[in-house]
Design a protein around this motif. Structure first.
Motif, PDB file in Angstrom:
ATOM      1  N   TYR A 244       0.829  -1.203   0.000  1.00  0.00           N
ATOM      2  CA  TYR A 244       0.000   0.000   0.000  1.00  0.00           C
ATOM      3  C   TYR A 244       0.866   1.257   0.000  1.00  0.00           C
ATOM      4  CZ  TYR A 244      -3.134   3.607   1.805  1.00  0.00           C
ATOM      5  OH  TYR A 244      -3.823   4.771   1.988  1.00  0.00           O
ATOM      6  N   ASN A 245       1.956   1.237   0.735  1.00  0.00           N
ATOM      7  CA  ASN A 245       2.832   2.411   0.806  1.00  0.00           C
ATOM      8  C   ASN A 245       3.479   2.726  -0.543  1.00  0.00           C
ATOM      9  OD1 ASN A 245       2.281   2.731   3.540  1.00  0.00           O
ATOM     10  ND2 ASN A 245       4.013   1.464   4.168  1.00  0.00           N
ATOM     11  N   ASP A 246       3.614   1.737  -1.410  1.00  0.00           N
ATOM     12  CA  ASP A 246       4.206   1.956  -2.738  1.00  0.00           C
ATOM     13  C   ASP A 246       3.181   2.374  -3.781  1.00  0.00           C
ATOM     14  OD1 ASP A 246       6.677   1.284  -1.758  1.00  0.00           O
ATOM     15  OD2 ASP A 246       6.547  -0.823  -2.357  1.00  0.00           O
ATOM     16  N   SER A 247       1.916   2.435  -3.413  1.00  0.00           N
ATOM     17  CA  SER A 247       0.860   2.707  -4.383  1.00  0.00           C
ATOM     18  C   SER A 247       0.422   4.160  -4.329  1.00  0.00           C
ATOM     19  CB  SER A 247      -0.342   1.792  -4.132  1.00  0.00           C
ATOM     20  OG  SER A 247      -0.952   2.113  -2.892  1.00  0.00           O
ATOM     21  N   SER A 248      -0.456   4.515  -5.258  1.00  0.00           N
ATOM     22  CA  SER A 248      -1.047   5.850  -5.300  1.00  0.00           C
ATOM     23  C   SER A 248      -2.473   5.720  -5.831  1.00  0.00           C
ATOM     24  CB  SER A 248      -0.224   6.783  -6.190  1.00  0.00           C
ATOM     25  OG  SER A 248      -0.271   6.366  -7.539  1.00  0.00           O
ATOM     26  N   ALA A 249      -3.165   6.846  -5.909  1.00  0.00           N
ATOM     27  CA  ALA A 249      -4.558   6.828  -6.357  1.00  0.00           C
ATOM     28  C   ALA A 249      -4.693   6.409  -7.816  1.00  0.00           C
ATOM     29  CB  ALA A 249      -5.191   8.196  -6.139  1.00  0.00           C
TER      30      ALA A 249
END
Length: 347
Positions: free
Chosen positions: A88-93
């Protein structure tokens, strides 16, 4: 010169070669045995691997795993833990998060627990199929506007809608005024040639493969929800008996998973036992121990676990007998040596 080339080696060399051959032929784990001298000193690990390839080709795979572990490290053969927080920390919207499904894996429950932790429940979730495209489009639109998490399950079943999904993902703007920064799009799909390549290239791909080996199965079972929840693990009114029987249940789950590796020798029909079977069985185990304080209802536990939870998937009568009377009776009854020792009261 010709006769010198073909003459036999000295008898001492023949005897040492025969001894080395016997070590590999007779042992169940030849890759872990020590070769007679001078071979054990003169040969390196790769040369010993070649000997196993010649004498015991059935042990090449475990020998290669040991070779990689010794030379490169255990991290190259042990899969890393499934960490949604790091993903999740590596993702974006604007980055889709794609679960590549494998037989026996169900990431939705883990995702739902992670969403609760992040305060993103309830999830906007839908299982794709015929006629579900319009509903999925409304969910994505709502998530983009309000910063909700959208989960589209079984994308491989909505082949005709995949081009529409590709266009929707391309139209999601990185501008925080148009797309809420907390929005996330989660996708689950089995490997499919119809899945949009653009989404695969732009998204974060992850998979949670079934563990390999009984040890990995046991560790994976203890890391699943609700067993990993300490309030559940320590919340039984019979903590000693519950933990011992829970170990027997996890061991049973690992054994029936490992039997699939042996093809028709393991099961006449391949079955997809999942973590959901273990999850409901563990909850029933805790409830029955709490509801029956005087004794342990082994027969009821055996029937629910073997006949209903796991046995509900079994269609072959011989396989059903194997589940009901062989494995579960061996792992969840006081007559079995392991459980009898584990259930002994501490002196």
């Amino acid at each position: 010169f010709f006769f010198l080339m073909i003459r036999r080696p000295p008898r001492s060399t023949q005897s040492r070669s025969s001894a080395a051959s016997d070590v590999y032929k007779r042992q169940s784990q030849p890759q872990q045995e020590i070769l007679p001298e001078p071979y054990n000193i003169q040969l390196n690990n790769f040369q010993k691997l070649l000997i196993i390839r010649c004498i015991r080709p059935d042990k090449v795979v475990p020998a290669v795993l040991d070779y990689v572990k010794d030379d490169l490290g255990p991290e190259f053969i042990d899969p890393p833990p499934f960490d949604l927080e790091e993903i999740y920390n590596d993702s974006s919207a604007v980055t889709p998060l794609i679960f590549v499904l494998s037989p026996g894996s169900d990431p939705f429950i883990s995702l739902n627990q992670f969403a609760k932790k992040k305060g993103k429940t309830p999830l906007l979730s839908i299982s794709l199929g015929q006629g579900q495209g319009k509903i999925a489009e409304k969910m994505i639109s709502d998530g983009v506007e309000n910063g909700k998490w959208v989960v589209l399950q079984n994308c491989h079943l909505a082949v005709t809608w995949m081009p529409t999904l590709e266009k929707i993902c391309e139209q999601i703007s990185p501008d925080p005024k148009q797309t809420h920064p907390e929005f996330r799009l989660w996708l689950t799909s089995y490997p499919s040639p119809d899945f949009p390549v653009a989404i695969l290239q732009n998204g974060i791909k992850m998979t949670n493969e079934p563990p390999r080996g009984l040890k990995a199965n046991l560790l994976g079972s203890y890391l699943t929800d609700p067993i990993s929840d300490m309030s559940f693990f320590n919340g039984s009114t019979k903590p000693n008996e519950f933990k011992k029987l829970l170990f027997g249940l996890c061991f049973f789950h690992g054994v029936i998973q490992e039997r699939r590796k042996f093809g028709p020798l393991g099961w006449n029909i391949p079955y997809e036992f999942t973590d959901s079977d273990l999850r409901i069985s563990a909850k029933q185990l805790k409830k029955f121990l709490d509801d029956y304080p005087e004794d342990i209802p082994y027969d009821a536990l055996r029937y629910l676990t073997a006949e209903c939870n796991y046995g509900g998937r079994v269609t072959d009568d011989k396989d059903r007998r194997s589940v009901s009377y062989t494995h579960l009776r061996a792992h969840e009854t006081p007559e079995h040596l392991v459980c009898r020792l584990l259930l002994e009261k501490k002196k």
